[in-house]
Write a protein that holds these residues in place. Sequence first.
Motif, PDB file in Angstrom:
ATOM      1  N   THR A 141       0.777  -1.357  -0.119  1.00 48.22           N
ATOM      2  CA  THR A 141      -0.174  -0.049  -0.040  1.00 48.22           C
ATOM      3  C   THR A 141       0.970   1.300   0.162  1.00 48.22           C
ATOM      4  O   THR A 141       1.764   1.120   0.441  1.00 48.22           O
ATOM      5  CB  THR A 141      -0.987   0.011   1.401  1.00 48.22           C
ATOM      6  OG1 THR A 141      -0.182   0.140   2.557  1.00 48.22           O
ATOM      7  CG2 THR A 141      -2.022  -1.003   1.069  1.00 48.22           C
ATOM      8  N   THR A 142       0.366   2.142  -0.605  1.00 50.51           N
ATOM      9  CA  THR A 142       0.864   3.699  -0.366  1.00 50.51           C
ATOM     10  C   THR A 142      -0.106   4.787  -0.181  1.00 50.51           C
ATOM     11  O   THR A 142      -1.228   4.492  -0.294  1.00 50.51           O
ATOM     12  CB  THR A 142       1.711   3.933  -1.626  1.00 50.51           C
ATOM     13  OG1 THR A 142       0.721   4.246  -2.929  1.00 50.51           O
ATOM     14  CG2 THR A 142       2.795   3.188  -2.261  1.00 50.51           C
ATOM     15  N   GLN A 143       0.533   5.813   0.575  1.00 50.30           N
ATOM     16  CA  GLN A 143      -0.493   7.011   0.886  1.00 50.30           C
ATOM     17  C   GLN A 143      -0.512   7.832  -0.317  1.00 50.30           C
ATOM     18  O   GLN A 143      -1.584   8.365  -0.455  1.00 50.30           O
ATOM     19  CB  GLN A 143       0.175   7.843   2.070  1.00 50.30           C
ATOM     20  CG  GLN A 143       0.173   7.049   3.212  1.00 50.30           C
ATOM     21  CD  GLN A 143      -0.971   7.026   4.145  1.00 50.30           C
ATOM     22  OE1 GLN A 143      -1.873   7.833   3.750  1.00 50.30           O
ATOM     23  NE2 GLN A 143      -1.110   6.050   4.647  1.00 50.30           N
ATOM     24  N   THR A 144       0.396   7.724  -1.329  1.00 51.60           N
ATOM     25  CA  THR A 144       0.354   8.501  -2.487  1.00 51.60           C
ATOM     26  C   THR A 144       0.482   7.794  -3.705  1.00 51.60           C
ATOM     27  O   THR A 144       1.073   6.915  -3.737  1.00 51.60           O
ATOM     28  CB  THR A 144       1.478   9.468  -2.408  1.00 51.60           C
ATOM     29  OG1 THR A 144       1.680  10.171  -1.105  1.00 51.60           O
ATOM     30  CG2 THR A 144       1.641  10.553  -3.597  1.00 51.60           C
ATOM     31  N   THR A 145      -0.292   8.079  -4.617  1.00 53.62           N
ATOM     32  CA  THR A 145      -0.569   7.529  -6.078  1.00 53.62           C
ATOM     33  C   THR A 145      -0.515   8.429  -6.894  1.00 53.62           C
ATOM     34  O   THR A 145      -0.113   8.008  -8.386  1.00 53.62           O
ATOM     35  CB  THR A 145      -1.838   6.657  -6.112  1.00 53.62           C
ATOM     36  OG1 THR A 145      -3.000   7.447  -6.182  1.00 53.62           O
ATOM     37  CG2 THR A 145      -1.901   5.371  -5.170  1.00 53.62           C
ATOM     38  N   GLN A 146      -0.684   9.931  -6.634  1.00 60.25           N
ATOM     39  CA  GLN A 146      -0.064  10.755  -7.818  1.00 60.25           C
ATOM     40  C   GLN A 146       0.453  11.945  -7.281  1.00 60.25           C
ATOM     41  O   GLN A 146       0.116  12.455  -6.095  1.00 60.25           O
ATOM     42  CB  GLN A 146      -1.294  10.888  -8.833  1.00 60.25           C
ATOM     43  CG  GLN A 146      -2.691  11.409  -7.848  1.00 60.25           C
ATOM     44  CD  GLN A 146      -3.750  11.528  -8.635  1.00 60.25           C
ATOM     45  OE1 GLN A 146      -3.835  11.309  -9.847  1.00 60.25           O
ATOM     46  NE2 GLN A 146      -4.937  11.589  -8.215  1.00 60.25           N
ATOM     47  N   GLY A 147       0.922  12.797  -8.129  1.00 60.91           N
ATOM     48  CA  GLY A 147       1.593  13.878  -7.625  1.00 60.91           C
ATOM     49  C   GLY A 147       2.574  14.603  -8.540  1.00 60.91           C
ATOM     50  O   GLY A 147       2.615  14.192  -9.573  1.00 60.91           O
ATOM     51  N   PHE A 148       3.298  15.747  -8.038  1.00 62.49           N
ATOM     52  CA  PHE A 148       4.139  16.450  -8.862  1.00 62.49           C
ATOM     53  C   PHE A 148       5.317  16.081  -8.424  1.00 62.49           C
ATOM     54  O   PHE A 148       5.794  15.801  -7.606  1.00 62.49           O
ATOM     55  CB  PHE A 148       3.974  18.033  -8.899  1.00 62.49           C
ATOM     56  CG  PHE A 148       2.519  18.325  -9.336  1.00 62.49           C
ATOM     57  CD1 PHE A 148       2.457  18.658 -10.759  1.00 62.49           C
ATOM     58  CD2 PHE A 148       1.550  18.716  -8.566  1.00 62.49           C
ATOM     59  CE1 PHE A 148       1.237  19.007 -11.317  1.00 62.49           C
ATOM     60  CE2 PHE A 148       0.246  19.273  -9.223  1.00 62.49           C
ATOM     61  CZ  PHE A 148       0.235  19.223 -10.549  1.00 62.49           C
ATOM     62  N   GLU A 149       6.246  16.058  -9.693  1.00 67.83           N
ATOM     63  CA  GLU A 149       7.713  15.830  -9.368  1.00 67.83           C
ATOM     64  C   GLU A 149       8.376  16.948  -8.570  1.00 67.83           C
ATOM     65  O   GLU A 149       8.041  18.035  -8.549  1.00 67.83           O
ATOM     66  CB  GLU A 149       8.525  15.457 -10.830  1.00 67.83           C
ATOM     67  CG  GLU A 149       8.738  16.592 -11.611  1.00 67.83           C
ATOM     68  CD  GLU A 149       9.474  16.418 -12.752  1.00 67.83           C
ATOM     69  OE1 GLU A 149      10.263  15.521 -13.195  1.00 67.83           O
ATOM     70  OE2 GLU A 149       9.148  17.317 -13.765  1.00 67.83           O
ATOM     71  N   PRO A 150       9.390  16.554  -7.824  1.00 64.71           N
ATOM     72  CA  PRO A 150       9.803  15.195  -7.570  1.00 64.71           C
ATOM     73  C   PRO A 150       9.056  14.634  -6.427  1.00 64.71           C
ATOM     74  O   PRO A 150       8.651  15.224  -5.304  1.00 64.71           O
ATOM     75  CB  PRO A 150      11.424  15.357  -7.000  1.00 64.71           C
ATOM     76  CG  PRO A 150      11.199  16.782  -6.304  1.00 64.71           C
ATOM     77  CD  PRO A 150      10.481  17.496  -7.189  1.00 64.71           C
ATOM     78  N   LEU A 151       8.278  13.582  -6.524  1.00 60.44           N
ATOM     79  CA  LEU A 151       7.267  13.039  -5.754  1.00 60.44           C
ATOM     80  C   LEU A 151       7.925  12.078  -4.850  1.00 60.44           C
ATOM     81  O   LEU A 151       8.745  11.143  -5.213  1.00 60.44           O
ATOM     82  CB  LEU A 151       6.180  12.443  -6.326  1.00 60.44           C
ATOM     83  CG  LEU A 151       5.111  11.774  -5.750  1.00 60.44           C
ATOM     84  CD1 LEU A 151       4.466  12.669  -4.707  1.00 60.44           C
ATOM     85  CD2 LEU A 151       3.937  11.035  -6.620  1.00 60.44           C
ATOM     86  N   LYS A 152       7.703  12.025  -3.329  1.00 61.61           N
ATOM     87  CA  LYS A 152       8.359  11.373  -2.497  1.00 61.61           C
ATOM     88  C   LYS A 152       7.097  10.071  -2.359  1.00 61.61           C
ATOM     89  O   LYS A 152       5.967  10.437  -1.948  1.00 61.61           O
ATOM     90  CB  LYS A 152       8.733  11.795  -0.971  1.00 61.61           C
ATOM     91  CG  LYS A 152       9.067  10.723  -0.239  1.00 61.61           C
ATOM     92  CD  LYS A 152       9.679  11.289   1.196  1.00 61.61           C
ATOM     93  CE  LYS A 152      10.128  10.189   2.212  1.00 61.61           C
ATOM     94  NZ  LYS A 152      10.508  10.869   3.337  1.00 61.61           N
ATOM     95  N   VAL A 153       7.444   8.917  -2.361  1.00 57.76           N
ATOM     96  CA  VAL A 153       6.505   7.733  -2.188  1.00 57.76           C
ATOM     97  C   VAL A 153       6.948   6.600  -1.348  1.00 57.76           C
ATOM     98  O   VAL A 153       7.863   6.275  -1.189  1.00 57.76           O
ATOM     99  CB  VAL A 153       6.043   7.025  -3.668  1.00 57.76           C
ATOM    100  CG1 VAL A 153       5.279   5.763  -3.423  1.00 57.76           C
ATOM    101  CG2 VAL A 153       5.436   7.978  -4.675  1.00 57.76           C
ATOM    102  N   GLU A 154       5.986   6.653  -0.243  1.00 59.01           N
ATOM    103  CA  GLU A 154       6.549   5.647   0.801  1.00 59.01           C
ATOM    104  C   GLU A 154       5.535   4.400   0.787  1.00 59.01           C
ATOM    105  O   GLU A 154       4.309   4.755   0.771  1.00 59.01           O
ATOM    106  CB  GLU A 154       6.355   6.267   2.258  1.00 59.01           C
ATOM    107  CG  GLU A 154       7.267   7.364   2.435  1.00 59.01           C
ATOM    108  CD  GLU A 154       7.149   8.354   3.721  1.00 59.01           C
ATOM    109  OE1 GLU A 154       5.993   8.239   3.958  1.00 59.01           O
ATOM    110  OE2 GLU A 154       8.090   8.901   4.146  1.00 59.01           O
ATOM    111  N   ALA A 155       6.226   3.094   0.803  1.00 61.18           N
ATOM    112  CA  ALA A 155       5.229   1.853   0.543  1.00 61.18           C
ATOM    113  C   ALA A 155       5.483   1.256   1.791  1.00 61.18           C
ATOM    114  O   ALA A 155       6.284   1.109   2.619  1.00 61.18           O
ATOM    115  CB  ALA A 155       5.829   1.049  -0.725  1.00 61.18           C
ATOM    116  N   LYS A 156       4.014   0.503   2.035  1.00 62.90           N
ATOM    117  CA  LYS A 156       4.295  -0.266   3.409  1.00 62.90           C
ATOM    118  C   LYS A 156       3.623  -1.575   2.974  1.00 62.90           C
ATOM    119  O   LYS A 156       2.764  -1.887   2.075  1.00 62.90           O
ATOM    120  CB  LYS A 156       2.875   0.387   4.369  1.00 62.90           C
ATOM    121  CG  LYS A 156       2.696  -0.577   5.555  1.00 62.90           C
ATOM    122  CD  LYS A 156       1.833   0.174   6.210  1.00 62.90           C
ATOM    123  CE  LYS A 156       1.084  -0.836   7.573  1.00 62.90           C
ATOM    124  NZ  LYS A 156       0.063  -0.115   8.061  1.00 62.90           N
TER     125      LYS A 156
END
Length: 118
Positions: free
Chosen positions: A23-38
């Motif tokens: 799962t991730t909290q974020t699935t879209q956004g603007f660069e540079p995008l930080k994505v954290e996965a659990k």
Amino acid sequence: MLAKSGIVLLSLFLVTPDPVKITTQTTQGFEPLKVEAKIRVEPDERNYVLCVVLSGSNEYFRSSCWGLDGMKSPVFFYYAWPALAAGEYRASAWLYHRHKLDDAIKSNIIQLSVQPRL
């Protein structure tokens, strides 16, 4: 007819959790995008290796793996991609069981969309 004979049919559906789920909290956004996965790994004595994979439309590919120790391993793992450039990505996790390294269990797939900064 079953009700008249006094027979009651009861079906139980046991819901078993996925062996591995990301799962991730974020699935879209603007660069540079930080994505954290659990990543959640269902405890199992056969658990041997967990890999997290991120591949992108811009030929981006990253993977990381952890050795597992069956039932003694943590249930949750965390991984972060600190600065994704614009593009489309797919994140997934792969679970390998002891003595079955050629037959991985694949998690769900998370689609990520990173837009260029205006």
